[in-house]
Design a protein around this motif. Structure first.
Motif, PDB file in Angstrom:
ATOM      1  N   CYS A 252       0.830  -1.217   0.000  1.00 19.50           N
ATOM      2  CA  CYS A 252       0.000   0.000   0.000  1.00 19.50           C
ATOM      3  C   CYS A 252       0.859   1.259   0.000  1.00 19.50           C
ATOM      4  N   PRO A 253       0.274   2.372  -0.439  1.00 16.01           N
ATOM      5  CA  PRO A 253       0.993   3.640  -0.294  1.00 16.01           C
ATOM      6  C   PRO A 253       0.978   4.101   1.170  1.00 16.01           C
ATOM      7  N   SER A 254       1.772   5.124   1.450  1.00 20.53           N
ATOM      8  CA  SER A 254       1.713   5.767   2.764  1.00 20.53           C
ATOM      9  C   SER A 254       0.365   6.498   2.884  1.00 20.53           C
ATOM     10  N   PHE A 255      -0.063   6.751   4.099  1.00 18.25           N
ATOM     11  CA  PHE A 255      -1.316   7.492   4.294  1.00 18.25           C
ATOM     12  C   PHE A 255      -1.153   8.969   3.921  1.00 18.25           C
ATOM     13  N   SER A 256       0.049   9.504   4.123  1.00 16.09           N
ATOM     14  CA  SER A 256       0.307  10.885   3.699  1.00 16.09           C
ATOM     15  C   SER A 256       1.809  11.036   3.505  1.00 16.09           C
ATOM     16  N   GLU A 257       2.211  12.157   2.924  1.00 14.21           N
ATOM     17  CA  GLU A 257       3.635  12.435   2.763  1.00 14.21           C
ATOM     18  C   GLU A 257       4.003  13.665   3.580  1.00 14.21           C
ATOM     19  N   PRO A 258       4.478  13.458   4.795  1.00 12.40           N
ATOM     20  CA  PRO A 258       4.877  14.609   5.603  1.00 12.40           C
ATOM     21  C   PRO A 258       6.121  15.270   5.009  1.00 12.40           C
ATOM     22  N   ARG A 259       6.047  16.584   4.850  1.00  9.99           N
ATOM     23  CA  ARG A 259       7.151  17.357   4.273  1.00  9.99           C
ATOM     24  C   ARG A 259       7.536  18.462   5.237  1.00  9.99           C
ATOM     25  N   ILE A 260       8.794  18.865   5.173  1.00 16.01           N
ATOM     26  CA  ILE A 260       9.214  20.033   5.939  1.00 16.01           C
ATOM     27  C   ILE A 260       9.131  21.244   5.017  1.00 16.01           C
ATOM     28  N   ALA A 261       8.235  22.168   5.358  1.00 15.97           N
ATOM     29  CA  ALA A 261       8.015  23.333   4.491  1.00 15.97           C
ATOM     30  C   ALA A 261       8.988  24.455   4.828  1.00 15.97           C
ATOM     31  N   ALA A 262       9.583  24.376   5.998  1.00 13.22           N
ATOM     32  CA  ALA A 262      10.622  25.334   6.417  1.00 13.22           C
ATOM     33  C   ALA A 262      11.205  24.774   7.704  1.00 13.22           C
ATOM     34  N   SER A 263      12.489  24.983   7.921  1.00 15.89           N
ATOM     35  CA  SER A 263      13.119  24.495   9.143  1.00 15.89           C
ATOM     36  C   SER A 263      14.282  25.399   9.516  1.00 15.89           C
ATOM     37  N   THR A 264      14.469  25.584  10.798  1.00 16.95           N
ATOM     38  CA  THR A 264      15.636  26.342  11.273  1.00 16.95           C
ATOM     39  C   THR A 264      16.531  25.452  12.127  1.00 16.95           C
ATOM     40  N   LYS A 265      16.461  24.169  11.871  1.00 13.46           N
ATOM     41  CA  LYS A 265      17.268  23.231  12.643  1.00 13.46           C
ATOM     42  C   LYS A 265      18.766  23.519  12.468  1.00 13.46           C
ATOM     43  N   SER A 266      19.154  23.881  11.243  1.00 15.72           N
ATOM     44  CA  SER A 266      20.587  24.072  10.962  1.00 15.72           C
ATOM     45  C   SER A 266      21.179  25.195  11.812  1.00 15.72           C
ATOM     46  N   THR A 267      20.354  26.134  12.228  1.00 15.29           N
ATOM     47  CA  THR A 267      20.850  27.175  13.134  1.00 15.29           C
ATOM     48  C   THR A 267      20.368  26.919  14.569  1.00 15.29           C
ATOM     49  N   ASN A 268      20.113  25.634  14.839  1.00 10.58           N
ATOM     50  CA  ASN A 268      19.844  25.183  16.212  1.00 10.58           C
ATOM     51  C   ASN A 268      18.680  25.924  16.883  1.00 10.58           C
ATOM     52  N   TRP A 269      17.653  26.235  16.076  1.00 10.81           N
ATOM     53  CA  TRP A 269      16.415  26.876  16.576  1.00 10.81           C
ATOM     54  C   TRP A 269      16.673  28.234  17.249  1.00 10.81           C
ATOM     55  N   THR A 270      17.684  28.947  16.808  1.00 12.30           N
ATOM     56  CA  THR A 270      17.960  30.250  17.438  1.00 12.30           C
ATOM     57  C   THR A 270      17.348  31.404  16.657  1.00 12.30           C
ATOM     58  N   ARG A 271      16.636  31.080  15.575  1.00 14.42           N
ATOM     59  CA  ARG A 271      15.960  32.100  14.773  1.00 14.42           C
ATOM     60  C   ARG A 271      14.734  31.457  14.124  1.00 14.42           C
ATOM     61  N   LEU A 272      13.938  32.268  13.438  1.00 13.90           N
ATOM     62  CA  LEU A 272      12.789  31.735  12.691  1.00 13.90           C
ATOM     63  C   LEU A 272      13.078  31.856  11.199  1.00 13.90           C
ATOM     64  N   PRO A 273      12.361  31.105  10.366  1.00 15.50           N
ATOM     65  CA  PRO A 273      12.618  31.221   8.923  1.00 15.50           C
ATOM     66  C   PRO A 273      12.253  32.621   8.428  1.00 15.50           C
ATOM     67  N   SER A 274      12.957  33.074   7.422  1.00 15.26           N
ATOM     68  CA  SER A 274      12.528  34.316   6.771  1.00 15.26           C
ATOM     69  C   SER A 274      11.586  33.940   5.631  1.00 15.26           C
ATOM     70  N   LYS A 275      10.856  34.925   5.156  1.00 11.64           N
ATOM     71  CA  LYS A 275       9.781  34.664   4.178  1.00 11.64           C
ATOM     72  C   LYS A 275      10.219  33.755   3.027  1.00 11.64           C
ATOM     73  N   GLU A 276      11.412  34.025   2.492  1.00 11.35           N
ATOM     74  CA  GLU A 276      11.829  33.275   1.294  1.00 11.35           C
ATOM     75  C   GLU A 276      12.195  31.818   1.592  1.00 11.35           C
ATOM     76  N   GLU A 277      12.267  31.466   2.857  1.00  7.31           N
ATOM     77  CA  GLU A 277      12.619  30.075   3.185  1.00  7.31           C
ATOM     78  C   GLU A 277      11.413  29.133   3.176  1.00  7.31           C
ATOM     79  N   TYR A 278      10.214  29.680   3.132  1.00  7.06           N
ATOM     80  CA  TYR A 278       9.021  28.821   3.165  1.00  7.06           C
ATOM     81  C   TYR A 278       8.742  28.238   1.786  1.00  7.06           C
ATOM     82  N   ASN A 279       8.309  26.992   1.822  1.00  5.85           N
ATOM     83  CA  ASN A 279       8.004  26.296   0.581  1.00  5.85           C
ATOM     84  C   ASN A 279       6.742  25.477   0.795  1.00  5.85           C
ATOM     85  N   PHE A 280       5.594  26.167   0.702  1.00  6.28           N
ATOM     86  CA  PHE A 280       4.316  25.483   0.955  1.00  6.28           C
ATOM     87  C   PHE A 280       3.813  24.797  -0.309  1.00  6.28           C
TER      88      PHE A 280
END
Lengths: 409, 409
Positions: free
Chosen positions: A137-165
């Motif tokens: 069977c297929p997966s029930f859904s495909e979870p995607r990361i639309a923006a993440s700030t993990k690389s900067t260890n959550w010390t900031r939020l994404p800026s507008k251009e980083e979102y990919n909805f």
């Protein structure tokens, strides 16, 4: 042995509650409104408790200006429970809106904005629950990361251009305030780190975890959300109750969706519709946490100036503490965890004490002055001062004095 | 306006709690053990609350003589939540014990003993969650009715020869006491309506819903059970906390089972293993309901003679009330709902008042005498006197006097 007045409780949750509310609750525990019975001893279907829960709902609707086309629910399982319930209910809603034969149905994308520990956990749960139920069977859904700030260890939020909805996503998910990391979306749209409501594709359901900033200030663009939820144990009441605000079209019969196929089964206590159909009383609710939450709501409305009053006080508290910490940082004594100023949480202020052995010394001195539960979350370390609604400006003043003193005036 | 002493609370749940416990809880709400903070304001990971939950666990283990190879968990979602969790966890356990390739795996039978409203609901939930996830797939399990007394309207329990257990079942499920119908498995194996432990096929997991008879008397054959669970709000504490007693081999990684395929996905808050791995603190627990439950356990052990003392008192209470009702029935004034004497619940005594308008009259008179919450469940009607641990023999005596008086001595 300290009294309540001698203690300043900066707990991240469960968190302090107003003393007058607890005094009333202590009476209600023994004899609720002169019934001869305590609030925990009354049927959840009786007229007394119905008045409590309906009052809480009405007060919350008024406080947050929740539009008429949203249902307010009180349930169990915490924010973590809703990590699952969000996926389960919204996949069912998506399936019912796309009633094609199973073989033509394509599992939808679900988009996660990952800005700290809690949104990471929500994303992981979507992955867990989406695994294909059978290898064929297929997966029930495909979870995607639309923006993440993990690389900067959550010390900031994404800026507008980083979102990919994704315009076909079944929903977009974000966590408004990350309790552990102390990062929060600023309310003003002109801030670069504000949540980009304008980028949310039309018709895509927007879900927000408001657990640790609920009723601390107005919710921006409440009507652009499909679902908002919050555990009570920060600003609202004792742990054990979770509040849901759900747009009515998303209260769907998940069994019906299961019969169409291609969706994961939904445990009945996590189906929003059954809760809504039963006025949050499908099964026995956590009556005491709901009762105290109802008292807190009345207190906030009548004593604290409602949401505008809370916003003003909470802003003043956060500004004072951050200013003090910025000054201390400039002297090299502390370091704020969140580097992007506009993304700093009004509720959870995270910082470290610089220098060998200094953190221990700071915490010991804090303890002596009656400051409690300041230790940072075990995953981040350092210090976390959680300054929810029930923490007074006086307590913040005392904490700031101590920080200045500790850092050498 | 009545005091607590003037009221006799026969609520079916949430139910009365001991006054001394509520008095202590009222103090703990404001200032727990002189910390200067209330119990609801303390971190669930702090030393104070850890002592509370660990104390509750130890006291419960001692009270019920729970063997060492069982784990005690405190969670949310009520008995209704466990209707789902039982199926989800035990299907995962079964799958992990049968790690054949997915195409060779046959969905297991799950056997339900249906003796009233709650076991009916549990069975329905197993059916809901077992629906094939895709039309091309098998069901996740095959829920079967192993015995049912629906045809006699839940007024008796099955006799031994009516049971039909499947030796390959993933589990067998029963509800020890049906709160709504007032029917309970008698503890003595020689009673024909006793639960037939000897018929349970070897190696099949036995699950019992003990919500409304928990800690009212010893659990027969506790070691023959795989899982026992109970909502707190009858004999143990306030609503909002559920107790689980789980044999350790059933604490399984449901994600691992999902990866093998052929099992429904398990919301993380309903996975027993993750709760166990985190000492019931995976996510924020309902701290106040757990705290009061801990106080109740101490009270039952130190003031009520433990389980033997409770059994003796509860037996005396039930015998007195049923004898009074039997006498009244012989005069044609009332009718007991449960016709099989040995199957009558010690906890929920259900009866009807015969004659036009008499029920209303009975309830009005009861109200005047301080008897509260006697109205039967809306699905059954009539009268239900729930006589849990916190209902005293004195209250029963007064109720019996009133019944005699009402029926004409």
């Amino acid at each position: 042995m300290p009294t309540r007045e001698q203690v300043h409780n900066f707990a991240a949750g469960p968190s302090p509650l107003p003393t007058t509310v607890l005094e009333e609750a202590a009476l209600g525990l023994l004899n609720y409104e002169e019934t001869g019975m305590g609030i925990c001893e009354l049927s959840h279907r009786g007229k007394e408790f119905k008045a409590v829960i309906e009052g809480a709902e009405a007060d919350l609707r008024a406080l947050l200006s929740i539009p008429e086309n949203y249902t307010i629910l009180f349930t169990q399982g915490g924010g973590t429970g809703q990590f699952s319930a969000v996926l389960l209910n919204l996949l069912s809603a998506h399936r019912l809106a796309n009633p094609v034969p199973a073989e033509e149905f394509k599992p939808p994308v679900v988009d996660y904005v990952v800005t700290g520990s809690w949104s990471s956990k929500a994303y992981s749960e979507a992955q867990r629950l989406s695994l294909p139920p059978f290898p064929s069977c297929p997966s029930f859904s495909e979870p995607r990361i639309a923006a993440s700030t993990k690389s900067t260890n959550w010390t900031r939020l994404p800026s507008k251009e980083e979102y990919n909805f994704n315009k076909d996503a079944a929903y977009i998910y974000y966590c408004e305030n990350e309790t552990i990391n102390g990062i929060e979306f600023p309310p003003k749209p002109e801030d670069d780190s504000a949540f980009p409501f304008d980028l949310v594709p039309e018709g895509v359901n927007l879900v927000a975890d408001y657990s640790s900033s609920f009723i601390s200030r107005p919710i921006p663009n409440i009507e652009k959300h499909a679902v908002i939820y919050a555990g009570a144990q920060k600003n609202l009441g004792p742990s054990g109750v979770t509040v849901l605000i759900i747009r009515n079209d998303l209260l769907v019969d998940t069994t019906q969706a299961s019969k169409l196929g291609c969706v994961p089964p939904v445990p009945i206590t996590y189906e929003w519709k059954i809760l809504a159909d039963n006025g949050s009383l499908y099964n026995t609710p956590p009556t005491f946490p709901i009762y105290v939450s109802a008292l807190v709501l009345k207190h906030l409305i009548s004593e604290k100036g409602g949401l505008q009053g809370l916003e003003k006080t909470n802003k003043a508290k956060a500004e004072l503490l951050y200013q003090t910490l910025d000054d201390a940082e400039s002297k090299g004594k502390v370091k704020l965890v969140v580097r992007e100023k506009s993304a700093r949480s009004w509720m959870n202020v995270t910082f470290t004490i610089e220098g060998e052995g200094q953190e221990k010394k700071f915490l010991e001195g804090a303890e002596k002055r009656g400051f409690r539960q300041l230790k940072g979350h075990r995953s981040v370390g350092g210090i976390r001062a959680s300054i929810y609604n029930a923490v007074t400006l006086d307590s913040i003043n005392l904490l700031c004095e101590y920080i200045k003193e500790f850092c050498g005036k």
